[in-house]
Each structure stands twice: as C-alpha cells, then as structure tokens.
Design a protein around this motif. Structure first.
Motif, PDB file in Angstrom:
ATOM      1  N   ASP A 168      13.744  55.864  36.769  1.00  0.00           N
ATOM      2  CA  ASP A 168      14.332  54.056  36.879  1.00  0.00           C
ATOM      3  C   ASP A 168      15.287  54.860  34.844  1.00  0.00           C
ATOM      4  N   TYR A 169      14.638  55.276  34.251  1.00  0.00           N
ATOM      5  CA  TYR A 169      14.990  54.804  33.149  1.00  0.00           C
ATOM      6  C   TYR A 169      15.569  55.940  32.219  1.00  0.00           C
ATOM      7  N   VAL A 170      15.417  57.212  32.487  1.00  0.00           N
ATOM      8  CA  VAL A 170      16.097  58.290  32.074  1.00  0.00           C
ATOM      9  C   VAL A 170      17.656  59.215  33.128  1.00  0.00           C
ATOM     10  N   ARG A 171      18.391  58.923  32.735  1.00  0.00           N
ATOM     11  CA  ARG A 171      19.184  59.378  33.382  1.00  0.00           C
ATOM     12  C   ARG A 171      20.398  61.287  33.013  1.00  0.00           C
ATOM     13  N   HIS A 172      20.431  61.875  34.294  1.00  0.00           N
ATOM     14  CA  HIS A 172      20.707  63.148  34.266  1.00  0.00           C
ATOM     15  C   HIS A 172      22.196  63.806  34.022  1.00  0.00           C
ATOM     16  N   LEU A 173      22.446  64.516  32.397  1.00  0.00           N
ATOM     17  CA  LEU A 173      23.880  64.676  31.986  1.00  0.00           C
ATOM     18  C   LEU A 173      24.666  65.734  32.215  1.00  0.00           C
ATOM     19  N   GLY A 174      23.667  66.187  33.521  1.00  0.00           N
ATOM     20  CA  GLY A 174      24.131  67.864  34.019  1.00  0.00           C
ATOM     21  C   GLY A 174      24.696  69.244  33.596  1.00  0.00           C
ATOM     22  N   TYR A 175      23.531  68.891  33.006  1.00  0.00           N
ATOM     23  CA  TYR A 175      23.263  70.688  31.242  1.00  0.00           C
ATOM     24  C   TYR A 175      22.360  70.873  31.370  1.00  0.00           C
ATOM     25  N   TYR A 176      21.237  72.094  31.551  1.00  0.00           N
ATOM     26  CA  TYR A 176      19.773  72.364  30.980  1.00  0.00           C
ATOM     27  C   TYR A 176      20.078  73.363  29.701  1.00  0.00           C
ATOM     28  N   ALA A 177      19.059  72.853  28.550  1.00  0.00           N
ATOM     29  CA  ALA A 177      19.718  73.869  27.443  1.00  0.00           C
ATOM     30  C   ALA A 177      17.968  74.567  27.053  1.00  0.00           C
ATOM     31  N   ALA A 178      18.039  75.536  26.824  1.00  0.00           N
ATOM     32  CA  ALA A 178      16.600  76.752  26.570  1.00  0.00           C
ATOM     33  C   ALA A 178      16.120  77.180  25.229  1.00  0.00           C
ATOM     34  N   ILE A 268      19.165  68.269  29.977  1.00  0.00           N
ATOM     35  CA  ILE A 268      20.368  67.642  28.300  1.00  0.00           C
ATOM     36  C   ILE A 268      20.191  65.945  29.494  1.00  0.00           C
ATOM     37  N   SER A 269      19.495  64.996  29.372  1.00  0.00           N
ATOM     38  CA  SER A 269      19.130  64.099  29.760  1.00  0.00           C
ATOM     39  C   SER A 269      19.369  63.147  28.864  1.00  0.00           C
ATOM     40  N   ARG A 270      19.426  61.393  29.290  1.00  0.00           N
ATOM     41  CA  ARG A 270      19.558  60.688  28.080  1.00  0.00           C
ATOM     42  C   ARG A 270      18.414  59.530  28.892  1.00  0.00           C
ATOM     43  N   ALA A 271      17.301  58.685  27.610  1.00  0.00           N
ATOM     44  CA  ALA A 271      17.020  57.267  28.257  1.00  0.00           C
ATOM     45  C   ALA A 271      16.762  55.958  27.933  1.00  0.00           C
ATOM     46  N   ALA A 288      12.010  55.903  24.208  1.00  0.00           N
ATOM     47  CA  ALA A 288      12.311  54.873  24.859  1.00  0.00           C
ATOM     48  C   ALA A 288      14.261  55.101  24.454  1.00  0.00           C
ATOM     49  N   CYS A 289      14.848  55.912  23.875  1.00  0.00           N
ATOM     50  CA  CYS A 289      16.278  55.775  23.624  1.00  0.00           C
ATOM     51  C   CYS A 289      16.706  57.471  23.663  1.00  0.00           C
ATOM     52  N   GLY A 290      15.839  58.043  23.919  1.00  0.00           N
ATOM     53  CA  GLY A 290      16.154  59.733  23.637  1.00  0.00           C
ATOM     54  C   GLY A 290      16.984  60.181  24.609  1.00  0.00           C
ATOM     55  N   ALA A 291      18.045  61.590  23.885  1.00  0.00           N
ATOM     56  CA  ALA A 291      18.935  62.677  24.260  1.00  0.00           C
ATOM     57  C   ALA A 291      18.917  63.693  23.363  1.00  0.00           C
ATOM     58  N   THR A 292      18.598  64.345  24.459  1.00  0.00           N
ATOM     59  CA  THR A 292      18.127  65.627  24.279  1.00  0.00           C
ATOM     60  C   THR A 292      18.976  66.699  23.472  1.00  0.00           C
ATOM     61  N   ILE A 293      20.091  66.542  23.173  1.00  0.00           N
ATOM     62  CA  ILE A 293      20.957  67.586  22.347  1.00  0.00           C
ATOM     63  C   ILE A 293      21.569  66.897  21.751  1.00  0.00           C
ATOM     64  N   GLY A 294      21.999  66.739  20.023  1.00  0.00           N
ATOM     65  CA  GLY A 294      23.070  65.862  20.187  1.00  0.00           C
ATOM     66  C   GLY A 294      23.611  64.539  19.707  1.00  0.00           C
ATOM     67  N   ASP A 342      26.196  62.922  25.470  1.00  0.00           N
ATOM     68  CA  ASP A 342      26.653  62.487  26.403  1.00  0.00           C
ATOM     69  C   ASP A 342      28.143  64.218  26.148  1.00  0.00           C
ATOM     70  N   ARG A 343      28.157  64.000  24.690  1.00  0.00           N
ATOM     71  CA  ARG A 343      29.358  64.749  24.526  1.00  0.00           C
ATOM     72  C   ARG A 343      28.472  66.691  24.624  1.00  0.00           C
ATOM     73  N   THR A 344      27.789  66.657  24.151  1.00  0.00           N
ATOM     74  CA  THR A 344      26.512  67.990  24.192  1.00  0.00           C
ATOM     75  C   THR A 344      27.289  69.047  24.935  1.00  0.00           C
ATOM     76  N   GLY A 345      26.831  69.213  26.009  1.00  0.00           N
ATOM     77  CA  GLY A 345      27.269  69.517  27.365  1.00  0.00           C
ATOM     78  C   GLY A 345      28.595  69.885  27.467  1.00  0.00           C
ATOM     79  N   PRO A 346      29.056  69.548  27.659  1.00  0.00           N
ATOM     80  CA  PRO A 346      30.428  69.265  27.689  1.00  0.00           C
ATOM     81  C   PRO A 346      31.505  70.022  26.787  1.00  0.00           C
ATOM     82  N   PHE A 347      31.010  69.679  25.164  1.00  0.00           N
ATOM     83  CA  PHE A 347      31.246  70.801  23.599  1.00  0.00           C
ATOM     84  C   PHE A 347      30.867  71.958  23.926  1.00  0.00           C
TER      85      PHE A 347
END
Length: 399
Positions: A168-178, A268-271, A288-294, A342-347
């Motif tokens: 309901d709150y977390v949206r996948h942004l198309g990438y994974y990181a490790a 890489i997702s955002r809440a 509350a308002c996460g963005a995995t990286i960047g 939102d821009r981390t993965g594509p960059f």
C-alpha cells in the motif's frame, strides 16, 4: 511519571531519536531484530545547513568530522578495464561523508546511556488501549508503552501492523542493490572502480580506515523479485544470476560472496505514507518517506529524529499535537530530499547502450560535470526550532 516510548529499529533513525528523547527525560526502549548493531554498508553523506545544524546540536559533529572520508571518487570501466568515466570525490560526498557502520556505532554510544536496547527481538502485535499501546514481542513478554515509533526502515514492521501492508505504501523503482565486505587482495585504491554495462554495475574499492579490507557494491535493473529478506543464500543467488558471464573482476567479486560476513541486499524503492501517524503510533525515517539510495535518507532520518523528539518535549508528551506538528514541519522537506532516489538506478546503471553512452559522454565534458556538482550543492533545507533553548527554562518538559 515519564512518557514511555518504544522505538522499533536500531539503525540510524532509532538511535538518533533515542538520543533526543532520553535527553528530554522520556523513558525509551529500542527493539531491534538483529542480534547486534549492523556494521558495514555504503558510506553515507550529510549535505547542507539543515543536516549540519542538527548534528551540531546533537553534539556529534566534531566526532563525525574525525570520521570524514573526504568523499569517494567513482570510476566506471568497460569489460577490459578501460576507463569510461571518472567522477571526483565531491560528486557523491556532500559536506561530510562517513562510514555507515561507524555512524551507527556513534549514535548507539550517545543514546545507550539513556535508553534500553533489546536486540534479537521484534514486534508481533500492537493493541492500542485508552492509556497506551500493548506491544507483543516474538521473544520477550508483552509490555505497555505510551507511544510506539517505527524507525524500522523501508520494510517497517510497525507500519505493517499499524498502517497496513507494504504494497500500500512502497513502490519498486526497477533496480536492486547490494553491498558486502571482502579482503583487499587486489591492491585496490579508496573510492570505487566499477564495471558499467547496460542495466548493471559491479564496483569495488578499498576501505578508508582499513586498506586491507574492501567494499563491493552492485546494482542491477530488474522487475520486482520474490525472495526471503532474511535468507542471505537466496539473495546471493540473485546477485550471481544477475552478473553471470561478465568479465573484468566480476567473477572474483562473486566468489567473495560466500565468505562475506554481512550482506546488504534490497530493492531500490520508495515509501510514501499519506499520514505519518495513527493514534499513539508514528513513523520516522525510511518507514515514513524512504528512498533506498540517493534520497538523502540518512540525513533526513537524523533531522526527523530531532524534530519528533523536540515536538514531543514541547507538547509535554501530548502525542496528537506533537505528531501533527512534526509532520507539518517535515513532510515537504522530506519529500524534496526523497526525489533523488528516483534517479539513482537510471544514473548508475542506465538500461540501454545508448543511455550508457549518453551518461558517459555528457559527464566527460567538464562544463556538464561542474553543473552537476553545483546542482548537488542545492539541497533542500528547513527552518528548525531550537527546542533545547525553548525548553531550557521549563521544568518537567516531558511530564
């Protein structure tokens, strides 16, 4: 009688909040699923006046300056090791860059004298009563608290129990990181050098403190994957599958996964949570308002901890007033910071050969790199109350 607060999560937001609440006289308990503080992870940075003001008021700025890495330059290479693009240390380093594990240790030290820490346990149920919240734990006995704060990240247990399921709150942004640690047997310099191919990046660099150790980082494009976040073997298999067949140092880095003492792996997702509180429960940081990286999540978490604790102290523990003020002051600021994720993965890993060539060609031009560096200095800011100055003449601020 002091207000009893349970914080779920002992990464960055949780200990920062525990520090401030303990300073204001709240009775604080922090529960953490991991058996101990998590080390490792990527270096994290602080940028701009708002971040540095809070760190100074916490009394930790000088200690963090002593840990400052000076930033981490990034070099992108092709499969033959030929340089495609080099980004200087200031590109990602901000005003202050420190190892994430050392930041976590510092915040724990500053908060543990005023807070109870419970490791190796997690919340299983929240039952709000007229006077508080009855909390059930996987291992410990149930206890009642006046307030519960979810500082437990993008996959927050508190958010799931009190607000609803993650989808309901977390949206996948198309990438994974490790990220993981390994011996520096390759004579690597500090910073990072990485193989950059469409949709994938695998990089490695020596540690800033201990040159005998190195840190690996990988990122790859993928639709949402099914795996158990608590089973590292599944995550390692996904990494191997994503990078199979690549040259350069990739085979050696994949081999090092088996002996890695700790692995961080996540999407890489955002809440985006419409309201950060419900009843006696509130969210902070990535919950509350996460963005995995960047998305400057570390700095935002530290600022949010300062504001939430200050508003609870200012409101004498009246959670309705404090939660409303906390969100009103910070929501716009946090969302402005969050957009960077939102821009981390594509960059870092453009999906197409054309996108990869465009990034490299653009940033190999000095004027374009200078423009990006200038934009990186234009960070969101917010005017913060000086809570301690305001409360200094007031007795029993949290009673």
């Amino acid at each position: 009688m002091s207000t009893k607060v349970l914080i779920s999560g002992a990464s960055i937001a949780g200990p920062a909040l525990a520090h401030w609440l303990g300073r204001y006289g709240f009775e604080v308990t922090v529960v953490e699923l991991a058996p101990a503080l998590r080390g490792g992870g990527q270096d994290v940075d602080f940028r701009g006046r708002t971040h540095l003001t809070v760190l100074e008021r916490m009394g930790v700025l000088d200690e963090l300056r002593a840990l400052d890495t000076g930033g981490s330059p990034m070099t992108f290479v092709d499969a033959d090791g030929r340089q495609l693009l080099h980004l200087p240390a200031e590109f990602a380093g901000g005003d202050l860059e420190v190892p994430r594990g050392e930041l976590a240790q510092l915040l724990y030290r500053h908060s543990s004298t005023r807070a109870e820490y419970v490791f190796g346990d997690t919340i299983t149920a929240l039952d709000e009563t007229p006077s508080g919240v009855r909390v059930s734990f996987r291992r410990g006995e149930s206890r009642e608290f006046d307030l519960v704060i979810g500082a437990d990240g993008l996959h927050s247990t508190v958010r799931r129990l009190a607000f609803g399921p993650a989808e309901d709150y977390v949206r996948h942004l198309g990438y994974y990181a490790a990220t993981w640690q390994l011996p520096n047997t390759l004579g690597l310099p500090t910073g990072s050098v990485g193989l950059s191919v469409p949709g994938r990046l695998m990089s490695v660099g020596a540690g800033h403190r201990d040159r005998s150790r190195a840190g690996a980082f990988c990122l790859f494009a993928s639709p949402e994957l099914r795996y158990d976040r608590h089973v590292p073997a599944q995550q390692k298999a996904l990494i191997r599958g994503a990078f199979a067949g690549l040259g350069w140092r990739v085979p050696q880095l994949l081999e090092s996964l088996d002996a890695a003492p700790e692995l961080y792996f996540d999407s890489i997702s955002r809440a985006d949570v419409p309201a950060w509180s419900t009843g006696r429960t509130a969210l902070i940081g990535d919950a509350a308002c996460g963005a995995t990286i960047g998305g400057m999540g570390t700095g935002t978490a530290v600022v949010a901890a300062y504001v939430l604790a200050g508003e609870l102290a200012r409101a004498r523990g009246d959670h309705r007033t404090a939660f409303a003020r906390y969100e009103k002051l910070l929501r716009g600021y946090a969302q402005g910071c969050q957009k960077g994720g939102d821009r981390t993965g594509p960059f870092l890993a453009p999906r197409t050969p054309r996108g990869l060539r465009f990034r490299n060609a653009l940033l190999n031009r000095r004027w374009a790199l200078d423009k990006m560096l200038e934009l990186g200095k234009q960070v969101s800011s917010v005017e913060l109350p000086d809570y301690e100055a305001e409360l200094s003449g007031r007795s029993g601020a949290t009673r």
